[in-house]
Design an enzyme around this catalytic site. Structure first.
Site, PDB file in Angstrom:
ATOM      1  CE  LYS A 273     -10.887  -1.965   1.088  1.00 52.76           C
ATOM      2  NZ  LYS A 273     -10.153  -2.655  -0.478  1.00 52.76           N
TER       3      LYS A 273
ATOM      4  CD  GLU B  81      -8.445  -5.164  -4.582  1.00 52.31           C
ATOM      5  OE1 GLU B  81      -8.121  -5.739  -5.774  1.00 52.31           O
ATOM      6  OE2 GLU B  81      -7.708  -4.258  -4.315  1.00 52.31           O
TER       7      GLU B  81
ATOM      8  CG  ASP C 112      -4.246  -3.244  -1.032  1.00 51.55           C
ATOM      9  OD1 ASP C 112      -4.635  -2.107  -1.183  1.00 51.55           O
ATOM     10  OD2 ASP C 112      -4.440  -4.224  -1.514  1.00 51.55           O
ATOM     11  CB  SER C 113      -3.466   2.517  -0.784  1.00 47.51           C
ATOM     12  OG  SER C 113      -4.334   2.829   0.560  1.00 47.51           O
TER      13      SER C 113
ATOM     14  CG  ASP D  72      -7.505  -3.095   1.567  1.00 44.08           C
ATOM     15  OD1 ASP D  72      -8.787  -3.367   1.706  1.00 44.08           O
ATOM     16  OD2 ASP D  72      -6.808  -2.145   1.045  1.00 44.08           O
TER      17      ASP D  72
ATOM     18  CD  GLU E 125     -10.229   1.808  -6.580  1.00 44.70           C
ATOM     19  OE1 GLU E 125      -9.429   2.554  -6.816  1.00 44.70           O
ATOM     20  OE2 GLU E 125     -10.277   0.943  -5.797  1.00 44.70           O
TER      21      GLU E 125
END
Length: 275
Positions: A113, A115, A44-45, A83, A182
């Site tokens: 993925k 978070e 999602d960057s 993501d 991270e």
């Protein structure tokens, strides 16, 4: 050789480092495949690097599906991780499974993925039960940037370190088969890596993780809005691109492009008949 959940786990067992880079488009994915990268993360960057957002929170499911599908068309052997964007899994276990399924079915991802640690273990467990592989992401989680109050290293106090260890154990127990660490102190990341049976992928987490991931525009020197401490620029592709753009502008303006070899011919007698 095709990279799979099993081959990546075997790399951990054999002590062979796993390589992961972000990617958001077909052409770049093809280059990464040719180079031999193990895994691609459609992160999602893309909100920052592709769409120009200030953070990743604005990224939608449609954004992720669109870019993941594009990347999937450029690869064959690379393992594709996508993501889950903000609020696609936090709202409920049901939403998490439905949206993970969309990323697999419409985006053609091999793994999703998300978070979070202990708090998203129920979502991880449910997604895995739906036969969808999961990569967890703990430590500095960008979707929680407002709660953190900025991009800050996580796990530096005893309590915070214990929380990260608990998170790592929880996501593995829930069925995750990979975890991104991270913004974690290197020694703590090394300890977590040693404790877990699943591969750890570090970003700002030291060299002892089972693998590493970087945003490809960062490591190529293409994205310069800000450069995190953990980034190493392996090339100055941004400067190369700017110089090429300048050469193109100059060539068009001075008439040297297009040259004769760049043009198509027509018989003069046909041209003469047009007047």
């Amino acid at each position: 050789m095709k990279n799979t959940v099993n081959t990546l786990l075997q790399q951990k067992k054999e002590g062979k480092k796993i390589t992961m880079l972000t990617c958001y488009d077909y052409s770049t994915a093809k280059l990464m495949e040719e180079a031999g990268v193990n895994t691609i993360l459609v992160g999602d960057s893309l909100g920052n690097t592709i769409l120009g957002y200030e953070d990743t929170i604005q990224v939608t499911m449609e954004d992720m599906i669109h870019h993941c599908a594009a990347v999937s068309r450029g690869i064959h052997d690379i393992f594709l991780v996508c993501d889950m964007p903000f609020m696609s899994y936090q709202t409920s276990v049901y939403d998490a499974v439905v949206n993970a399924g969309r990323l697999m079915k419409e985006g053609h991802a091999n793994m999703v993925k998300l978070e979070g640690g202990v708090e998203v273990a129920p979502q991880i467990e449910a997604i895995v039960k739906a036969s969808i592989p999961v990569c967890a992401h703990i430590g500095l989680t960008p979707q929680s940037i407002n709660a953190f109050g900025g991009f800050k290293v996580q796990g530096k106090t005893e309590a915070a370190a214990k929380k990260l260890i608990a998170d790592a154990q929880a996501v593995q127990a829930a069925g995750a088969t990979m975890v991104v660490l991270e913004g974690v102190p290197a020694k703590l990341a090394a300890k977590i890596t040693e404790m877990l049976d699943i591969p750890t992928i570090g970003i700002g987490a030291g060299a002892e993780c089972d693998g590493q991931v970087l945003v490809y525009q960062d490591m190529l020197g293409m994205f310069t809005d800000y450069v995190p401490k953990f980034v190493r620029q392996f090339s100055s592709v941004g400067e190369i691109m700017k110089n090429a753009f300048k050469d193109y502008i100059e060539s068009v303006q001075n008439g040297s492009f297009p040259a004769e070899e760049h043009t198509y011919k027509i018989d003069d007698d046909i041209i003469e008949k047009l007047y």
